[in-house]
Design an enzyme around this catalytic site. Structure first.
Site, short mmCIF file in Angstrom:
data_model
loop_
_atom_site.label_atom_id
_atom_site.label_comp_id
_atom_site.label_asym_id
_atom_site.label_seq_id
_atom_site.Cartn_x
_atom_site.Cartn_y
_atom_site.Cartn_z
CB SER A 45 -0.92 0.01 1.23
OG SER A 45 -0.19 -0.25 2.41
CG ASP A 83 2.03 -6.67 1.29
OD1 ASP A 83 1.55 -7.80 1.48
OD2 ASP A 83 1.35 -5.63 1.33
CE LYS A 112 -0.53 -8.43 3.20
NZ LYS A 112 -1.01 -8.28 1.80
CD GLU A 114 -2.56 -8.83 -3.01
OE1 GLU A 114 -3.12 -8.96 -4.12
OE2 GLU A 114 -2.34 -7.72 -2.49
CD GLU A 181 -8.01 -5.45 1.18
OE1 GLU A 181 -8.16 -4.26 0.81
OE2 GLU A 181 -6.93 -6.07 1.07
#
Length: 263
Positions: A45, A83, A112, A114, A181
């Site tokens: 982010s 991330d 992390k 996705e 999320e």
């Protein structure tokens, strides 16, 4: 004493909520953990809130290594998650391991990634080689163009079943934590009850084992429209330290997120 993944697992098992926030530098790392935040997510982010990109896709491995190093220098207690940016883990497990090793060497305690079922081989490859993995399911921002925008995931019966199964498979593959999320609160509750690893919600209701927000959103620094699940903590607290302390207090008391922040 440093918080570890075992600490977070024990908190989840005992019903103690985990407070997590994104963090990108040394100064905020020290402030956040002093305010009671147990885990710092060095999120991609940063592409939005620091670099000014419309999506997280332009963030590079070099960016993530640099900001992880910054956070690690300022942190003495918190559990740090880094991330893995777009393009650093999708090509295959061996590439993912090389890139994850750089983020771990920079100071992260976990990476992390996705995605659900397509990432199972990568999760297992990393976990069996000493790299703790946090899965990320539901709205995965790196897939924003595939989703057609930032949309709630798991609304239909079929989509909900897939997300639930993905969570179970990720745990089985070795994921030590799962971020959920923008999924309906009822689905997040079911997923949390179906896995033994901590679940961290962001727009996923109050029943996850912990919560995370983007720091710049909860401090009302980032301009523009905010997601439904964001709460402006500066409005009530009046200072950064007070805002973070209030966030931690509300996460622990399970008063955040409220119904108005959930789907």
């Amino acid at each position: 004493m440093r918080i570890t993944l075992s600490t977070l697992h024990r908190m989840a098992q005992e019903g103690n909520r985990i407070a997590m926030l994104t963090c990108y530098d040394a100064s905020f790392a020290g402030l956040l953990e002093a305010a009671g935040v147990e885990s710092l997510l060095v999120g991609d982010s940063l592409g939005n809130v620091l670099q000014g990109h419309e999506t997280t896709l332009p963030v590079t491995l070099r960016d993530m290594v640099y900001h992880t190093q910054c956070v690690a220098r300022g942190s003495k207690r918190a559990f740090i998650i880094g991330d893995m940016p777009f393009g650093t883990f999708q090509a295959g497990p061996q590439d993912a391991f090389r890139n994850a090793a750089e983020i771990m060497a920079a100071g992260a305690h976990m990476v992390k990634i996705e995605g659900g079922a397509p990432m199972l081989e990568t999760t297992e490859y990393l976990a069996t080689r000493g790299v703790p993995v946090c899965g990320h399911l539901g709205l995965t921002p790196q897939s924003v163009h595939q989703f057609g925008g930032y949309k709630v995931q798991g609304r239909s019966e079929g989509a909900a079943e897939r997300l639930l199964e993905d969570a179970k498979l990720q745990e089985r593959a070795g994921a030590g934590m799962i971020v959920l999320e923008a999924v309906p609160a009822a689905l997040a509750r079911e997923i949390t009850a179906s896995v033994t690893v901590p679940t961290i919600g962001i727009g996923a209701g109050v029943d996850c084992h912990g919560q995370v927000l983007v720091l710049h959103d909860m401090l009302d620094i980032f301009p523009g429209r905010k997601a439904k699940f964001v709460k402006n903590y500066m409005r009530a607290a009046g200072s950064i330290q007070g805002a973070v302390e209030l966030y931690v207090k509300e996460v622990k008391a399970r008063t955040f997120p409220g119904p108005e922040h959930s789907f």
